[in-house]
Design a protein around this motif. Structure first.
Motif, PDB file in Angstrom:
ATOM      1  N   GLN A  49      -4.852   6.368 -13.676  1.00 53.25           N
ATOM      2  CA  GLN A  49      -4.730   5.467 -12.529  1.00 53.25           C
ATOM      3  C   GLN A  49      -3.972   6.113 -11.365  1.00 53.25           C
ATOM      4  O   GLN A  49      -3.676   5.453 -10.374  1.00 53.25           O
ATOM      5  CB  GLN A  49      -4.038   4.159 -12.944  1.00 53.25           C
ATOM      6  CG  GLN A  49      -4.831   3.324 -13.936  1.00 53.25           C
ATOM      7  CD  GLN A  49      -6.118   2.759 -13.362  1.00 53.25           C
ATOM      8  OE1 GLN A  49      -6.393   2.866 -12.164  1.00 53.25           O
ATOM      9  NE2 GLN A  49      -6.953   2.143 -14.208  1.00 53.25           N
ATOM     10  N   GLY A  50      -3.669   7.411 -11.493  1.00 51.56           N
ATOM     11  CA  GLY A  50      -3.021   8.131 -10.393  1.00 51.56           C
ATOM     12  C   GLY A  50      -1.508   8.110 -10.414  1.00 51.56           C
ATOM     13  O   GLY A  50      -0.872   8.657  -9.511  1.00 51.56           O
ATOM     14  N   PHE A  51      -0.913   7.481 -11.432  1.00 46.99           N
ATOM     15  CA  PHE A  51       0.546   7.437 -11.514  1.00 46.99           C
ATOM     16  C   PHE A  51       1.052   8.664 -12.270  1.00 46.99           C
ATOM     17  O   PHE A  51       1.556   8.588 -13.383  1.00 46.99           O
ATOM     18  CB  PHE A  51       1.003   6.142 -12.209  1.00 46.99           C
ATOM     19  CG  PHE A  51       0.865   4.923 -11.350  1.00 46.99           C
ATOM     20  CD1 PHE A  51       1.862   4.570 -10.455  1.00 46.99           C
ATOM     21  CD2 PHE A  51      -0.282   4.141 -11.411  1.00 46.99           C
ATOM     22  CE1 PHE A  51       1.732   3.445  -9.648  1.00 46.99           C
ATOM     23  CE2 PHE A  51      -0.427   3.015 -10.616  1.00 46.99           C
ATOM     24  CZ  PHE A  51       0.582   2.670  -9.720  1.00 46.99           C
ATOM     25  N   HIS A  52       0.921   9.822 -11.612  1.00 46.18           N
ATOM     26  CA  HIS A  52       1.386  11.075 -12.202  1.00 46.18           C
ATOM     27  C   HIS A  52       2.891  11.218 -11.971  1.00 46.18           C
ATOM     28  O   HIS A  52       3.444  10.725 -10.983  1.00 46.18           O
ATOM     29  CB  HIS A  52       0.659  12.266 -11.582  1.00 46.18           C
ATOM     30  CG  HIS A  52      -0.809  12.276 -11.852  1.00 46.18           C
ATOM     31  ND1 HIS A  52      -1.357  12.788 -12.995  1.00 46.18           N
ATOM     32  CD2 HIS A  52      -1.857  11.799 -11.117  1.00 46.18           C
ATOM     33  CE1 HIS A  52      -2.666  12.653 -12.964  1.00 46.18           C
ATOM     34  NE2 HIS A  52      -3.003  12.043 -11.834  1.00 46.18           N
ATOM     35  N   LEU A  53       3.545  11.912 -12.874  1.00 43.54           N
ATOM     36  CA  LEU A  53       4.985  12.148 -12.751  1.00 43.54           C
ATOM     37  C   LEU A  53       5.271  13.015 -11.526  1.00 43.54           C
ATOM     38  O   LEU A  53       4.700  14.098 -11.377  1.00 43.54           O
ATOM     39  CB  LEU A  53       5.502  12.847 -14.011  1.00 43.54           C
ATOM     40  CG  LEU A  53       7.003  13.175 -14.032  1.00 43.54           C
ATOM     41  CD1 LEU A  53       7.820  11.900 -14.155  1.00 43.54           C
ATOM     42  CD2 LEU A  53       7.314  14.115 -15.194  1.00 43.54           C
ATOM     43  N   VAL A  54       6.151  12.539 -10.638  1.00 41.99           N
ATOM     44  CA  VAL A  54       6.524  13.309  -9.441  1.00 41.99           C
ATOM     45  C   VAL A  54       7.981  13.741  -9.465  1.00 41.99           C
ATOM     46  O   VAL A  54       8.418  14.541  -8.636  1.00 41.99           O
ATOM     47  CB  VAL A  54       6.248  12.512  -8.145  1.00 41.99           C
ATOM     48  CG1 VAL A  54       4.769  12.239  -7.983  1.00 41.99           C
ATOM     49  CG2 VAL A  54       7.049  11.210  -8.111  1.00 41.99           C
ATOM     50  N   GLY A  55       8.754  13.202 -10.388  1.00 44.45           N
ATOM     51  CA  GLY A  55      10.177  13.541 -10.453  1.00 44.45           C
ATOM     52  C   GLY A  55      10.939  12.438 -11.163  1.00 44.45           C
ATOM     53  O   GLY A  55      10.341  11.485 -11.679  1.00 44.45           O
ATOM     54  N   TYR A  56      12.257  12.579 -11.178  1.00 49.16           N
ATOM     55  CA  TYR A  56      13.105  11.589 -11.835  1.00 49.16           C
ATOM     56  C   TYR A  56      14.173  11.088 -10.865  1.00 49.16           C
ATOM     57  O   TYR A  56      14.637  11.816  -9.990  1.00 49.16           O
ATOM     58  CB  TYR A  56      13.787  12.195 -13.071  1.00 49.16           C
ATOM     59  CG  TYR A  56      12.823  12.619 -14.153  1.00 49.16           C
ATOM     60  CD1 TYR A  56      12.307  11.689 -15.057  1.00 49.16           C
ATOM     61  CD2 TYR A  56      12.397  13.937 -14.260  1.00 49.16           C
ATOM     62  CE1 TYR A  56      11.407  12.070 -16.040  1.00 49.16           C
ATOM     63  CE2 TYR A  56      11.505  14.327 -15.243  1.00 49.16           C
ATOM     64  CZ  TYR A  56      11.015  13.388 -16.128  1.00 49.16           C
ATOM     65  OH  TYR A  56      10.125  13.767 -17.093  1.00 49.16           O
ATOM     66  N   GLY A  57      14.585   9.849 -11.056  1.00 49.12           N
ATOM     67  CA  GLY A  57      15.670   9.304 -10.250  1.00 49.12           C
ATOM     68  C   GLY A  57      15.230   8.962  -8.838  1.00 49.12           C
ATOM     69  O   GLY A  57      14.128   8.481  -8.600  1.00 49.12           O
ATOM     70  N   CYS A  58      16.123   9.222  -7.860  1.00 47.77           N
ATOM     71  CA  CYS A  58      15.880   8.857  -6.456  1.00 47.77           C
ATOM     72  C   CYS A  58      14.774   9.729  -5.880  1.00 47.77           C
ATOM     73  O   CYS A  58      15.028  10.806  -5.350  1.00 47.77           O
ATOM     74  CB  CYS A  58      17.155   9.003  -5.643  1.00 47.77           C
ATOM     75  SG  CYS A  58      18.368   7.742  -6.009  1.00 47.77           S
ATOM     76  N   THR A  59      13.569   9.269  -5.982  1.00 51.14           N
ATOM     77  CA  THR A  59      12.406  10.037  -5.520  1.00 51.14           C
ATOM     78  C   THR A  59      11.567   9.185  -4.574  1.00 51.14           C
ATOM     79  O   THR A  59      11.536   9.433  -3.377  1.00 51.14           O
ATOM     80  CB  THR A  59      11.552  10.489  -6.730  1.00 51.14           C
ATOM     81  OG1 THR A  59      12.365  11.257  -7.600  1.00 51.14           O
ATOM     82  CG2 THR A  59      10.380  11.323  -6.269  1.00 51.14           C
ATOM     83  N   THR A  60      10.925   8.163  -5.105  1.00 49.34           N
ATOM     84  CA  THR A  60      10.030   7.347  -4.290  1.00 49.34           C
ATOM     85  C   THR A  60      10.795   6.496  -3.278  1.00 49.34           C
ATOM     86  O   THR A  60      10.436   6.454  -2.098  1.00 49.34           O
ATOM     87  CB  THR A  60       9.165   6.445  -5.194  1.00 49.34           C
ATOM     88  OG1 THR A  60       8.388   7.274  -6.058  1.00 49.34           O
ATOM     89  CG2 THR A  60       8.233   5.591  -4.356  1.00 49.34           C
ATOM     90  N   CYS A  61      11.868   5.839  -3.700  1.00 42.90           N
ATOM     91  CA  CYS A  61      12.559   4.930  -2.777  1.00 42.90           C
ATOM     92  C   CYS A  61      13.384   5.677  -1.738  1.00 42.90           C
ATOM     93  O   CYS A  61      13.928   5.064  -0.825  1.00 42.90           O
ATOM     94  CB  CYS A  61      13.420   3.925  -3.543  1.00 42.90           C
ATOM     95  SG  CYS A  61      14.900   4.625  -4.287  1.00 42.90           S
ATOM     96  N   ILE A  62      13.474   6.995  -1.846  1.00 43.57           N
ATOM     97  CA  ILE A  62      14.164   7.785  -0.829  1.00 43.57           C
ATOM     98  C   ILE A  62      13.147   8.511   0.056  1.00 43.57           C
ATOM     99  O   ILE A  62      13.488   9.287   0.930  1.00 43.57           O
ATOM    100  CB  ILE A  62      15.139   8.793  -1.493  1.00 43.57           C
ATOM    101  CG1 ILE A  62      16.268   9.190  -0.533  1.00 43.57           C
ATOM    102  CG2 ILE A  62      14.418  10.027  -1.988  1.00 43.57           C
ATOM    103  CD1 ILE A  62      17.261   8.108  -0.300  1.00 43.57           C
TER     104      ILE A  62
END
Length: 451
Positions: A49-62
């Motif tokens: 569904q495209g939800f690949h791992l991009v990192g951990y912690g403060c990633t998307t909301c930053i």
């Protein structure tokens, strides 16, 4: 997280896919999540569904999960689309997840997947279908939502104590890249003048052991004129660095490629970047601009429209102090030290508002900025203040004559006069102000204790 993965699995089985205009990312708070997603076999469905791992912690909301597709960005910009983000983090400030997302909603991880499948936040999950399945039938929210028993079963089989133990045992060991960093043996930090991440700040420049005392604010210009609910993210954005911003120009001049700009949050150790990032939120609204949205202001003496940083620099070079006018709840949102440090570096001497968020008001005092509140029932508009005036704050020059919460008269160059409440709320805050802020206060007291 497992519930979200089950939503993705059920959607895959029914033939639903995330809409092509939706950007997706997976950024768990811990490496343990990856271990139990792999153990359960559910990471596969996130990936589909495209939800690949991009990192951990403060990633998307930053704002660090990456760019939107160019065609999507162009469609938003050219058609003035109110684009939305849905995230399961804890920060939903305007434009923070991405500069082009004006509407930002917090939701549970399973709901994030559901909205991605729907492709819109303008949907009634109870009545409207999310999409059409591979059998040609409408698929509703209830068809993909896992039961409590389904979630409990996968938790029981896949979330194991050893996963936590092995993950957190390794934290203090670091990683090869970190462990191979050279460590200087000197007891004092050696500043690197070429670093764009860490720079020696000017807080103690020309500091003496004698407190400077109250500083006069005379004939100051208004740098910015705000309405209500200016957040700390408006004042000092933590997310991505806009390509046309003063901070971007600074980094480009020092050989930093656009792809390596990173975020304001990651560069908070460099005052040169952060000063340029102060009031650089692209969604900020300044009354000087007559409804135009963006990090610009008017240099009052010349009428020039400039970036906030350039206008502040121009005022400082001309020897002028500046103040800020604001409405209610100035400084609301998450506590952020740079939301006070930045304005101080820009030369702001006072903020006059209807009300302050509690911690931000205290932080302003800590950086030597005077917080003042309009009297009840009054604000800049009711007093006829446009921000084009020059402001004199009539504070006593002797700190012993200043009291927490006292009335202070402010006069302008067009013969207006009004009374505000001084928001130094304690004697300790008065002491900070007398020393020029909390940092010089602490240094002087430490030095006195050693002597």
């Amino acid at each position: 997280m497992l519930g979200a993965a089950l939503v993705a699995k059920k959607a895959c089985e029914l033939g639903l896919e995330v809409k092509p205009w939706v950007k997706t990312s997976l950024a768990p708070g811990s490496g343990v999540v990856t271990k139990y997603l792999l153990k359960s076999g559910l990471q596969e469905y996130f990936n589909k569904q495209g939800f690949h791992l991009v990192g951990y912690g403060c990633t998307t909301c930053i704002g660090n999960s990456g760019e939107l597709h160019e065609s999507v960005s162009a469609a938003i910009t050219e058609n003035d689309v109110v684009a939305a983000a849905v995230l399961s983090g804890n920060r939903n400030f305007e434009g923070r997840v991405h500069p082009l997302t004006r509407a930002n909603y917090l939701a549970s991880p399973p709901l994030v997947v559901a909205y991605a499948l729907a492709g819109t936040v303008d949907i009634d999950f109870e009545k409207e279908p999310i999409g059409v399945g591979k059998d040609g039938k409408e698929v509703f929210f209830r068809d993909i939502w896992p039961t409590t028993e389904e979630i409990a079963e996968v938790v029981q089989s896949s979330v194991l104590p050893d996963m936590f133990k092995s993950t957190y045992e390794a934290i203090t060991k670091g990683n090869p890249m970190w462990n191979e960093l050279p460590v200087p043996e000197a007891s004092l930090y050696s500043w690197d003048s070429n670093s764009t991440y860490i720079h020696e700040p000017p807080y103690f420049k020309d500091m003496t052991m004698s407190p400077p005392g109250p500083h006069a604010v005379k004939n100051a210009y208004c740098l910015l004129n705000f309405g209500d609910s200016i957040t700390t993210d408006h004042i000092s954005p933590a997310g991505s660095i806009h390509r046309d911003s003063p901070a971007a120009k600074y980094l480009l001049e020092r050989g930093v490629d656009r792809k390596d700009f990173n975020s304001y949050g990651s560069r908070r150790g460099n005052d040169e970047v952060m000063a340029r990032g102060t009031f650089a939120n692209i969604r900020i609204v300044n009354k000087f601009l007559g409804g135009e949205v963006g990090p610009k202001t008017i240099h009052v003496p010349t009428g020039e429209k400039l970036s906030v940083f350039d206008a502040a620099t121009k005022y400082k070079s001309e020897g002028h102090d500046t103040i800020i006018l604001a409405g209610a709840e100035y400084g609301s949102g998450s506590s952020r030290d740079w939301a006070a440090k930045g304005p101080m570096l820009l030369g702001v001497k006072a903020v006059i508002s209807k009300s302050f968020e509690r911690i931000h008001r205290s932080n302003l005092v800590g950086m030597g900025i005077i917080p003042l509140c309009f009297k009840a029932g009054e604000d800049a508009d009711s007093l006829g203040l446009t921000g084009h005036e020059r402001y004199t704050i009539n504070l006593p020059t002797d700190v012993s004559e200043i009291r927490p919460g006292q009335d202070v008269t402010i006069t302008t160059d067009n013969d207006k006069s009004f009374t505000c409440i001084l928001r130094f709320d304690t004697e300790v805050e008065l002491a900070y102000y007398n020393h020029g802020g909390i940092l010089p206060y602490v240094i002087r007291n430490m030095a006195a204790a050693q002597n």
